[in-house]
Design an enzyme around this catalytic site. Structure first.
Site, PDB file in Angstrom:
ATOM      1  CB  THR A 125      -0.916   0.025   1.234  1.00 43.29           C
ATOM      2  OG1 THR A 125      -1.729  -1.151   1.226  1.00 43.29           O
ATOM      3  CG2 THR A 125      -1.816   1.255   1.222  1.00 43.29           C
ATOM      4  CE  LYS A 164      -5.267  -2.191   1.729  1.00 43.50           C
ATOM      5  NZ  LYS A 164      -3.894  -2.663   1.721  1.00 43.50           N
ATOM      6  CE  LYS A 198       2.131   2.076   5.739  1.00 40.36           C
ATOM      7  NZ  LYS A 198       1.464   1.839   4.430  1.00 40.36           N
TER       8      LYS A 198
END
Length: 307
Positions: free
Chosen positions: A102, A177, A247
């Site tokens: 990711t 995502k 994050k």
């Protein structure tokens, strides 16, 4: 090297999700599978498979046709693809690099643009669902690639995923995502608040989850994160901690700023998970944010963290 129709696969990075993914590829692929990780202990997950350890990234690239990566984030992806001693540092380069990590959308598109002149195709293919789903080869995979490249890599993604969706061109896998993760983090907060509220109002938490699961308030988070972690209050170390959530939330907010979207719910989630870390809940599975709510620290602590 490539046989008649069976490419040699490479795999880089064996973390909590990467290890099971690599193991599935090594067990299911009929051709060779070369692997590399900087942590020698990581290779234990591949015991009993035919995976062959490469001495370096360049050595892996010298033989592998399609390389899959599962890395912590954008800086590591750039380094593995384009840095010193990277997959593209040797005379022979892989034909395709597929990033299962990711990252930011901008990172995916930048890496793809820099690999193209080197003759290396790039796809972003971040994965979703749990470690157990990774072990079963039942991840959801969101792919950013053109149609031809997607057709080329889809059979190998099927080794690790039961749902593989082409979301658009390069970067679109990361878009989907990041949205998926933001929805999970935000829903986790909502479920945490309502579990605490329900219990204080006299409803047993397990009964609450059973009842809501039969109504329109049901969700993946309620059936999984709430039942398996928030109900028993079990938040193991080594899972997906609030720091990782922050994050990904940062990536979402960066994309929101770039696209002119006021993502207030995501900003609130950022404040909550920042507060969780500040109050000593870091390093353990992120649904432990329920502890923040239960101690009446959520809103007050979150307001002090900033977005």
């Amino acid at each position: 090297m490539t046989s008649s129709n069976t490419p040699t696969l490479g795999f880089v990075g064996f973390g909590n999700i990467g290890g099971p993914m690599c193991r599935n590829m090594a067990l299911k692929h009929t051709g060779e599978v070369l692997v590399f990780d900087r942590n020698p202990a990581a290779y234990a997950v591949l015991d009993g498979t035919k995976a062959r350890q490469a001495a370096s990234l360049a050595a892996l690239a010298a033989e592998a046709d399609i390389v899959f990566m599962s890395l912590p984030g954008g800086p590591q992806v750039e380094a593995v693809c384009l840095g010193e001693g990277a997959l593209t540092s040797g005379a022979r380069k892989p034909q395709v690099i597929v990033d299962l990590s990711t990252t930011t959308v901008a990172t995916a598109r930048s890496v793809a643009a820099r690999l193209a002149p080197l003759g290396v195709a790039f796809a972003d293919a971040p994965v979703a669902r749990t470690v157990e789903a990774a072990r079963r080869g039942e991840l959801a995979i969101m792919v950013g690639a053109d149609e031809a490249l997607f057709a080329r890599i889809e059979p190998f993604l099927r080794y690790i995923g039961s749902d593989v969706t082409r979301c658009g061109g390069v970067g679109c896998g990361q878009v989907v995502k990041l949205i998926n993760n933001a929805l999970v983090f935000e829903n986790t907060l909502a479920v945490a608040e309502m579990m605490v509220l329900g219990e204080r109002a006299g409803v047993e938490p397990a009964l609450l989850l059973d009842a809501v699961a039969k109504g329109s308030g049901d969700s993946f988070v309620l059936r999984n994160h709430a039942r398996r972690a928030m109900l028993p209050r079990e938040f193991p170390a080594g899972g997906f901690p609030p720091e990782y959530a922050l994050k990904d939330i940062g990536y979402v907010l960066e994309l929101a700023e770039q696209t002119g979207v006021a993502a207030h719910a995501t900003e609130l989630a950022q404040r909550y998970y920042s507060a969780a870390v500040a109050h000593g809940l870091g390093g353990r599975y992120f649904p432990n944010v329920i502890e923040l709510v239960d101690r009446n620290l959520g809103i007050e602590a979150a307001q002090g963290q900033g977005a």
